[in-house]
Every structure is written in C-alpha cells, then in structure tokens.
Design an enzyme around this catalytic site. Structure first.
Site, PDB file in Angstrom:
ATOM      1  CG  MET A  83      -1.905  -1.087   1.304  1.00 36.49           C
ATOM      2  SD  MET A  83      -2.709  -1.124   2.930  1.00 36.49           S
ATOM      3  CE  MET A  83      -1.457  -1.976   3.887  1.00 36.49           C
ATOM      4  N   GLY A 110       0.958   4.101   4.643  1.00 34.85           N
ATOM      5  CA  GLY A 110       1.772   3.256   3.778  1.00 34.85           C
ATOM      6  C   GLY A 110       2.322   2.030   4.453  1.00 34.85           C
ATOM      7  CB  SER A 111       1.940  -0.586   5.813  1.00 30.16           C
ATOM      8  OG  SER A 111       2.615  -1.581   6.529  1.00 30.16           O
ATOM      9  NE  ARG A 112       5.064  -7.377   2.353  1.00 29.25           N
ATOM     10  CZ  ARG A 112       6.272  -7.905   2.436  1.00 29.25           C
ATOM     11  NH1 ARG A 112       7.302  -7.242   1.944  1.00 29.25           N
ATOM     12  NH2 ARG A 112       6.464  -9.070   2.998  1.00 29.25           N
ATOM     13  CB  ILE A 138       4.145  -5.648   7.283  1.00 31.21           C
ATOM     14  CG1 ILE A 138       3.894  -7.154   7.380  1.00 31.21           C
ATOM     15  CG2 ILE A 138       5.626  -5.334   7.458  1.00 31.21           C
ATOM     16  CD1 ILE A 138       4.472  -7.922   6.230  1.00 31.21           C
TER      17      ILE A 138
END
Length: 218
Positions: free
Chosen positions: A96, A184-186, A154
């Site tokens: 993301m 923002g991340s995953r 994450i």
C-alpha cells in the site's frame, strides 16, 4: 466522504497545529503568511483524504480469498512460516502506498483462532524481510472450508501505527474490516500450497472486492 475512526485524533491534532501556526504567521508576516498557510491547508486536505473509508459492496464469501487491502500485488511465493502454520505455504503480499485506502479487511470467512502483535523494525514495506523483521501483527482464521489462513499487517518506513481489532473466537467475514495501518505499508496473506491463485504480480487490488485466490474444497 466517510472518514475512518482512526483518523479522528490525527485530524484534530493537525488542525489545531495549523490554526496556531497560521495565527502566528499572520501576526508576524501579514499577507505573506499565505505562503505558509496554503501549503498547510493542502497537507490537511491530503491527511483528510488519507483517512477516507469508502463504502464497498461486500459479498458473502466461503471459498474465495479476498484482497485484504487496496494496493499492488508485489509477491506470490512459496515460503515457510515458523510462527503459526509451521510449514510451507504460499505468500501473497500487497503493498500500500500512502495514496491507497488503508482499511484492512479479513481475506477469508471463518473464526479467529490466533492473534499476536510483534514489535520490530521499520524497513521499507516492500523489502522481503519486512514480513519477519518489521513491526507487525499476525491474525489466523480457520475458514469454513477447514483451512487455516494467516495474514499480517506490516509497518513500513513511513507507517508507524498499526491498529487491529480481532479477538480469538471472533467471527471473521471476508471483506469486512479488522484494522487500519497509518501512512503506507503492506499486508501478507499465507495460504495452503494447493490454493488456486487468481492474481499475478503487478495487479492492482481493491480491498474487500477483488478475489486473489480460491481455497480448495474441504
């Protein structure tokens, strides 16, 4: 535009800071203060937009694995999970950017059987080792097809706060919200090896809507 509840504190803090900075700037700079005030308002508009929580037409799912977030598929790979699955599985990772909706959704339907928070580092979220080294949460669901699916939020280099709501024993419904990641991340989803993959690297996903895999029948 509907806003996510996790944005309330951030938005209040930012608008207070903008009001104070704007007042001080106008006192000392008069009309030149617009050079400071306008960019601050643009920044506030971005933060407001970041916390959007769009309505989604969520369908009931049993065998389908649904994209848990909006983003881009960056990994489809056989891995070995040592935390919960204790063996080989298929990892599908979705990255993301700060521009994506950051609502996190259950990828499968079933019952929450495991949850854990892991403190850690803040490597860039697309780094392969971020799944093991970064701050993260792990949640596992036993599906109605009698499979165990693990998924992780994450934190990345920018994302510094992960929120997740599940409790063990909760009913999980694919596509419905279970948490939020700020800025923002995953998300990683760990699936049985005999899964039928319905996505490919580079695909852009819509959380709660797009099918990324199909579970084998029980």
């Amino acid at each position: 535009m509907k806003l996510h509840k996790e944005g309330k504190g951030t938005l209040i803090s930012v608008i207070i800071a903008i009001i104070v900075i704007s007042a001080v700037s106008y006192y000392f700079l008069q009309n030149w203060a617009l050079l400071i005030i306008v960019p601050l308002l643009v920044l506030y508009g971005f933060i407001l937009w970041f916390f959007r929580n769009p309505e989604r037409d969520i369908k009931d799912q049993v065998e389908n694995v649904i994209a848990p977030v909006d983003g881009k598929v960056v990994m489809i790979k056989e891995v070995e999970d040592h935390e919960f699955i204790k063996g080989k599985c298929l990892q599908i990772s979705i990255f993301m950017s700060p521009l994506n909706v950051h609502v996190c959704r259950y990828p499968v339907t079933g019952e929450v059987i495991y949850k854990k928070y892991h403190p850690g580092k803040f490597l860039v979220a697309w780094h392969e080792k971020s799944s093991e080294l970064n701050e993260r949460t792990s949640v596992a669901v036993k599906t109605k097809t009698n499979h165990q699916v693990l998924f992780r939020q994450i934190a990345g280099y920018v994302a510094r706060r992960i929120v997740f709501y599940p409790e063990i024993g909760d009913a999980a419904k694919a596509g419905h919200e279970f948490g939020f990641i700020k800025f923002g991340s995953r998300m990683d989803v760990f699936l049985p090896l005999d899964i039928e993959v319905k996505c490919k690297i580079g695909d852009i996903t819509t959380g709660g809507i797009d099918v990324i895999a199909k579970l084998p029948q029980a």
